[in-house]
Design a protein around this motif. Structure first.
Motif, PDB file in Angstrom:
ATOM      1  N   THR A  11      -0.071  10.383   6.808  1.00  0.00           N
ATOM      2  CA  THR A  11      -0.404  10.753   5.340  1.00  0.00           C
ATOM      3  C   THR A  11       1.058  10.776   4.987  1.00  0.00           C
ATOM      4  O   THR A  11       1.282  10.481   3.715  1.00  0.00           O
ATOM      5  N   ARG A  12       1.868  11.266   5.705  1.00  0.00           N
ATOM      6  CA  ARG A  12       3.512  11.487   5.119  1.00  0.00           C
ATOM      7  C   ARG A  12       4.104  10.201   4.999  1.00  0.00           C
ATOM      8  O   ARG A  12       4.561  10.028   3.635  1.00  0.00           O
ATOM      9  N   GLU A  17       5.671   5.981   1.046  1.00  0.00           N
ATOM     10  CA  GLU A  17       5.476   4.725   0.581  1.00  0.00           C
ATOM     11  C   GLU A  17       5.183   4.688  -0.698  1.00  0.00           C
ATOM     12  O   GLU A  17       5.792   3.795  -1.760  1.00  0.00           O
ATOM     13  N   HIS A  18       4.318   5.473  -1.220  1.00  0.00           N
ATOM     14  CA  HIS A  18       3.665   5.447  -2.575  1.00  0.00           C
ATOM     15  C   HIS A  18       4.985   5.903  -3.516  1.00  0.00           C
ATOM     16  O   HIS A  18       5.389   5.238  -4.681  1.00  0.00           O
ATOM     17  N   ILE A  19       5.800   7.034  -3.247  1.00  0.00           N
ATOM     18  CA  ILE A  19       6.905   7.261  -3.887  1.00  0.00           C
ATOM     19  C   ILE A  19       8.065   6.368  -3.938  1.00  0.00           C
ATOM     20  O   ILE A  19       8.567   5.965  -5.248  1.00  0.00           O
ATOM     21  N   GLN A  24       8.881   6.053  -7.975  1.00  0.00           N
ATOM     22  CA  GLN A  24      10.314   5.844  -8.252  1.00  0.00           C
ATOM     23  C   GLN A  24      10.851   4.941  -9.195  1.00  0.00           C
ATOM     24  O   GLN A  24      11.375   5.225 -10.145  1.00  0.00           O
ATOM     25  N   PRO A  25      10.373   3.902  -8.924  1.00  0.00           N
ATOM     26  CA  PRO A  25      10.879   2.684  -9.703  1.00  0.00           C
ATOM     27  C   PRO A  25      10.369   2.597 -11.380  1.00  0.00           C
ATOM     28  O   PRO A  25      11.044   2.292 -12.115  1.00  0.00           O
ATOM     29  N   HIS A  26       9.125   3.391 -11.473  1.00  0.00           N
ATOM     30  CA  HIS A  26       8.739   3.397 -12.756  1.00  0.00           C
ATOM     31  C   HIS A  26       8.839   4.537 -13.226  1.00  0.00           C
ATOM     32  O   HIS A  26       8.921   4.808 -14.478  1.00  0.00           O
ATOM     33  N   THR A  62      -5.864   1.374  -3.657  1.00  0.00           N
ATOM     34  CA  THR A  62      -4.104   1.899  -3.428  1.00  0.00           C
ATOM     35  C   THR A  62      -3.922   2.502  -4.609  1.00  0.00           C
ATOM     36  O   THR A  62      -2.865   3.344  -4.557  1.00  0.00           O
ATOM     37  N   VAL A  63      -4.049   1.844  -5.945  1.00  0.00           N
ATOM     38  CA  VAL A  63      -3.420   2.310  -6.951  1.00  0.00           C
ATOM     39  C   VAL A  63      -4.028   3.848  -7.248  1.00  0.00           C
ATOM     40  O   VAL A  63      -3.507   4.914  -7.638  1.00  0.00           O
ATOM     41  N   GLN A  64      -5.404   4.212  -6.682  1.00  0.00           N
ATOM     42  CA  GLN A  64      -5.828   5.321  -7.033  1.00  0.00           C
ATOM     43  C   GLN A  64      -5.069   6.241  -6.075  1.00  0.00           C
ATOM     44  O   GLN A  64      -4.962   7.500  -6.386  1.00  0.00           O
ATOM     45  N   ARG A  65      -4.806   6.008  -4.636  1.00  0.00           N
ATOM     46  CA  ARG A  65      -4.080   6.830  -4.064  1.00  0.00           C
ATOM     47  C   ARG A  65      -2.587   7.147  -4.499  1.00  0.00           C
ATOM     48  O   ARG A  65      -2.397   8.173  -4.079  1.00  0.00           O
TER      49      ARG A  65
END
Length: 297
Positions: A11-12, A17-19, A24-26, A62-65
């Motif tokens: 989970t970490r 990876e999401h961040i 961060q890019p957006h 994935t977008v939801q996560r």
């Protein structure tokens, strides 16, 4: 991330990876005061258009996560008084429902062979499952695949089994831990939920398979140069060390390909186990308990 000390390793890794890949890019160049619902919506419109190196769009799930990761951070900001409201609260995204398992019927197999059409989640028929087990009967991990087919154990649960967890007389397997890879090493974790900590019934044929596996493992321990893991795992790497889940998945894909059968994921054997049990007349609640899932309406 630094304040979430109790996160499970995978989970970490997923949060990070999401961040780093999406949030961060957006949004990383903004200060909190600039973080409005409109800005968040625009960012997620861009995230939803993101493509992998192979050109595949991010799935709706994935977008939801990714949104869930952002909302967890923003909730903390609100609780700490850094934000007055939650700018991602009203964000609407395309539904990210899990794909339903699709059985590899004759027509589905023909479509796959002719055009490469493959369901997201695919399940073998009883005959295909039997053909796979026949194909791998000589593999040293045959017992693992047989057990997964019959009980629906998750990948990490299978490699986390120890011999004291299995009662070869009463015909039960106790699921108390799973193995996961984290930063290049294997870690032991509790099952993913309270329902996942369970006792699984093992049929007579599978008990026989496990007994033969235990005998072969005892022969392996007597081989020269073997350094056997003292924790007593039921399924191990060639020299007795704990078996990494990713390594097991690679082996399964290799065996799936060599069998000539249509492709399924190792995790999809869980769906196959449920299908076999339901077809045999096992009640839904019993199947859910076997798989370690919560009841749902």
């Amino acid at each position: 991330m630094a304040t979430r000390a109790r996160l499970r390793p995978l989970t970490r890794t997923s949060y990070a990876e999401h961040i780093h890949r999406h949030l961060q890019p957006h949004l990383g160049a903004l200060v909190l005061a600039e973080l409005t619902p409109a800005v968040v919506a625009q960012a997620f419109a861009s995230i939803a258009r993101h493509r992998s190196p192979t050109g595949v769009l991010l799935s709706a799930a994935t977008v939801q996560r990714v949104r869930a990761t952002l909302r967890a951070a923003l909730n903390t900001a609100v609780h700490q008084g850094l934000l007055a409201s939650k700018p991602a609260k009203g964000l609407r995204l395309e539904g990210g429902r899990a794909a339903r398992p699709v059985v590899w019927t004759e027509q589905a197999v023909a479509d796959w062979r002719n055009g490469g059409v493959r369901p997201v989640v695919a399940v073998w028929t009883v005959e295909q499952t039997r053909a796979f087990l026949d194909h791998v009967c000589g593999d040293r991990l045959y017992a693992l695949f047989h057990l997964a087919v019959m009980t629906g154990l998750r990948r990490g649960e299978s490699v986390g089994l120890r011999w004291p967890d299995i009662d070869l007389v009463r015909g039960t397997a106790r699921v108390e831990r799973q193995l996961q890879s984290h930063q290049g090493r294997l870690v032991e974790l509790a099952p993913k939920s309270a329902a996942s900590r369970r006792m699984v019934s093992v049929d007579h044929t599978t008990l026989g398979v496990l007994r033969r596996h235990q005998w072969h493992q005892q022969q392996e321990t007597q081989g020269q140069g073997r350094v056997w893991d003292p924790r007593g795992f039921v399924f191990t790497a060639l020299r007795g060390s704990a078996l990494a889940p990713e390594r097991l998945s690679r082996l399964f894909r290799k065996l799936n390909t060599s069998s000539g059968l249509p492709p399924v994921r190792l995790h999809d054997l869980r769906h196959g186990a449920a299908t076999l049990a339901l077809a045999a007349g096992v009640e839904l609640k019993v199947v859910q308990a076997m798989l370690g899932t919560r009841a749902s309406c």
